[in-house]
Design a protein around this motif. Sequence first.
Motif, short mmCIF file in Angstrom:
data_model
loop_
_atom_site.label_atom_id
_atom_site.label_comp_id
_atom_site.label_asym_id
_atom_site.label_seq_id
_atom_site.Cartn_x
_atom_site.Cartn_y
_atom_site.Cartn_z
N ARG A 232 0.84 -1.20 0.00
CA ARG A 232 0.00 0.00 0.00
C ARG A 232 0.88 1.25 0.00
O ARG A 232 2.08 1.16 0.21
CB ARG A 232 -0.93 -0.01 1.23
CG ARG A 232 -1.97 -1.12 1.16
CD ARG A 232 -3.02 -0.99 2.25
NE ARG A 232 -2.52 -1.33 3.57
CZ ARG A 232 -2.38 -2.58 4.02
NH1 ARG A 232 -2.70 -3.60 3.24
NH2 ARG A 232 -1.92 -2.82 5.23
N GLY A 233 0.28 2.39 -0.24
CA GLY A 233 0.99 3.66 -0.11
C GLY A 233 2.00 3.92 -1.23
O GLY A 233 1.89 3.39 -2.33
N ALA A 234 3.00 4.73 -0.88
CA ALA A 234 3.95 5.22 -1.89
C ALA A 234 4.71 4.08 -2.57
O ALA A 234 4.96 4.10 -3.78
CB ALA A 234 4.93 6.18 -1.23
N ARG A 235 5.09 3.05 -1.77
CA ARG A 235 5.88 1.96 -2.35
C ARG A 235 5.04 1.18 -3.36
O ARG A 235 5.51 0.80 -4.43
CB ARG A 235 6.37 1.05 -1.21
CG ARG A 235 7.34 0.00 -1.63
CD ARG A 235 8.62 0.56 -2.19
NE ARG A 235 9.51 1.11 -1.17
CZ ARG A 235 10.64 1.77 -1.43
NH1 ARG A 235 11.02 1.97 -2.68
NH2 ARG A 235 11.38 2.24 -0.45
N ALA A 236 3.78 0.97 -3.04
CA ALA A 236 2.88 0.25 -3.96
C ALA A 236 2.72 1.04 -5.26
O ALA A 236 2.74 0.47 -6.36
CB ALA A 236 1.53 0.01 -3.30
N ARG A 237 2.58 2.36 -5.13
CA ARG A 237 2.43 3.19 -6.34
C ARG A 237 3.68 3.10 -7.21
O ARG A 237 3.59 2.97 -8.43
CB ARG A 237 2.17 4.66 -5.94
CG ARG A 237 0.69 4.93 -5.63
CD ARG A 237 0.38 6.42 -5.63
NE ARG A 237 1.12 7.13 -4.59
CZ ARG A 237 0.75 7.14 -3.31
NH1 ARG A 237 -0.34 6.49 -2.90
NH2 ARG A 237 1.46 7.81 -2.42
N GLN A 238 4.84 3.11 -6.56
CA GLN A 238 6.11 3.01 -7.29
C GLN A 238 6.19 1.66 -8.03
O GLN A 238 6.60 1.60 -9.19
CB GLN A 238 7.23 3.11 -6.26
CG GLN A 238 8.54 3.59 -6.78
CD GLN A 238 9.55 3.69 -5.64
OE1 GLN A 238 9.39 3.05 -4.57
NE2 GLN A 238 10.59 4.49 -5.85
N LEU A 239 5.77 0.60 -7.36
CA LEU A 239 5.79 -0.73 -7.99
C LEU A 239 4.84 -0.79 -9.18
O LEU A 239 5.20 -1.25 -10.27
CB LEU A 239 5.40 -1.82 -6.96
CG LEU A 239 6.45 -2.16 -5.90
CD1 LEU A 239 5.82 -2.90 -4.72
CD2 LEU A 239 7.57 -3.01 -6.50
N VAL A 240 3.63 -0.32 -8.97
CA VAL A 240 2.62 -0.37 -10.05
C VAL A 240 3.04 0.51 -11.22
O VAL A 240 2.96 0.10 -12.38
CB VAL A 240 1.22 0.03 -9.51
CG1 VAL A 240 0.23 0.23 -10.65
CG2 VAL A 240 0.72 -1.04 -8.55
#
Length: 570
Positions: A232-240
């Motif tokens: 979730r959060g910033a790390r998830a956005r970076q991955l996606v």
Amino acid sequence: MKVMVWLLSGRLRSGAFLLLACSVLSAAPFAAGPPVAGLATAHPLATQAGMEILAGGGNAFDAAVAVSAALAVVEPYGSGIGGGGFWLLHREHDGFEVMIDGREKAPLAAHRNMYLDDDGNVIPGLSVNGALAAGIPGVPAALVHISRRYGRLPLQRSLAPAIRLAREGFRVDKHYRKKAQFRLAALRDDSAAAAIFLHRDEVPAVGQRLVQQDLADTLIDIARFGDAGFYRGARARQLVDGVRAAGGIWSLQDLAAYRIVEREPVRGEYHGLRITSAAPPSSGGIALVSMLNMLADFPLQSLDEATRTHLVIEVMRRAYRDRAEYLGDSDFVDVPLARLGSRAHARQTGASIRLQQATPSSTFNGKAIEAGGQDTTHFSILDAAGNRVAATLSINYPFGACVVPAGTGVLLNNEMDDFSAKPGAPNVYGLVGADANAIEPGKRPLSSMSPTFVESGEGVAILGTPGGSRIITMVLLGILDLAEGNGPESWVSTPRYHHQYLPDAVQFEPGAFAAGLQQELLARGHELKPLDSPYGNMQAIYWVRRTGQVIPASDPRGSGDARVGLFSRN
Ligand code: DON
């Protein structure tokens, strides 16, 4: 292969230890378990990470978290936090056993024909190289879960050795070079992957230090925030964002929805040995139980070598036939586990075995499955209280999909290739599957990973190995060797052979079959396929309950590190 003993003097938490060079440690038995811990992993730095955690007061489950994370750093070609795996746990004080299923899941936008062109043909490489090949990772969720539910130490402690290894770097060895050479073209195709795993777009030299700062930061997020630090959060956005920029189909919803599953292991029995192994979506446990059930109906010990080998080949053929037809993710398809694991099924399936004649696989009109080598990874752990872990982890092919979402340090898996892209079309290992293993959103691809416990009146074995579809037959040969009374050094080094139903041929390691044995197998109608190199990288531990002796062993084919440590109990 190294076998070392750490003798920990003083208090358990002191961390002071003395190195002794011997292969086996025994001590007077304690009611709660052995005062000795054992650890066998595919990399010395991962073994060291596990020992550090045990020495710091962690239990086998904390050590499993530390070892999994350390392997993600130092064996980036085999497993990683961008991948998945199965952790088989045994808690000694109450006998509780569970399989943590951290297998990757197909993204929600995945569909049955996603790797086919307009004419319905498989597009070569699409499920192997690039972001479209990646399933939603399960390792971060599994590590958080194992640490919180079963560990004694905070996740930050258990992940500390891996974070240190990622930040400070580790030295490239010849195994690393071999895998990087094999995947050089695909690694060069992704600038983030090339920047981390290559040196100026070439395979780094032996001894070169490989630093993974972004991976260290991602591990720190997981250590601090648990699941939220990855899913979730910033790390998830970076991955996606990274996955989508590379042509993949992950969404934030995929990551937020990922959950590990606690599954009841598959169980069986063979001449008084109790087998506990991986449940679906692994095919390993049920195939093992079914092969052992078939063998139990024959007087294996009294047969000559050629007949015995022939018989083992015939049971492999039959179990792999069932695998191709019936096995898949049991959350999506009805896998007939009770029937496949029954003695009645073994008798029925084994009834067609002829001791003097191979049964052509074409008789069964079936589907092929995969092979593999030394990628993926397995480790085995026994702590001083008798808790144990057998874990096999994977990103599938060496270096997985060869894609790293920018800024994350996370190497994506290509586990989607373990699905059947199309009935009848082979995957990287020659796999052709059935409907049970067709792609569906949120489904887990069928696996062969087989972390296993074997218990007898005398002791407990913990074992497993990488090697694609050959994993299951390697574990079978290890168990048969154990049943003959041999120890772990023998299980991990015993010569290997394999039959996987289709292709209809017996594969065997260099030197595994003497000329006379080859002649006898040919005479029975087997096609022989000698392999150019050995395969597998088994890591095993045997705990002899009566004496308290703990014997770890690491496959001589790899460069793993098996150790025992004597922990003081005050
Ligand atoms: O889950 C599986 O069965 C495979 N993805 C494992 C791949 C493997 O062991 C590659 N090894 N040589």
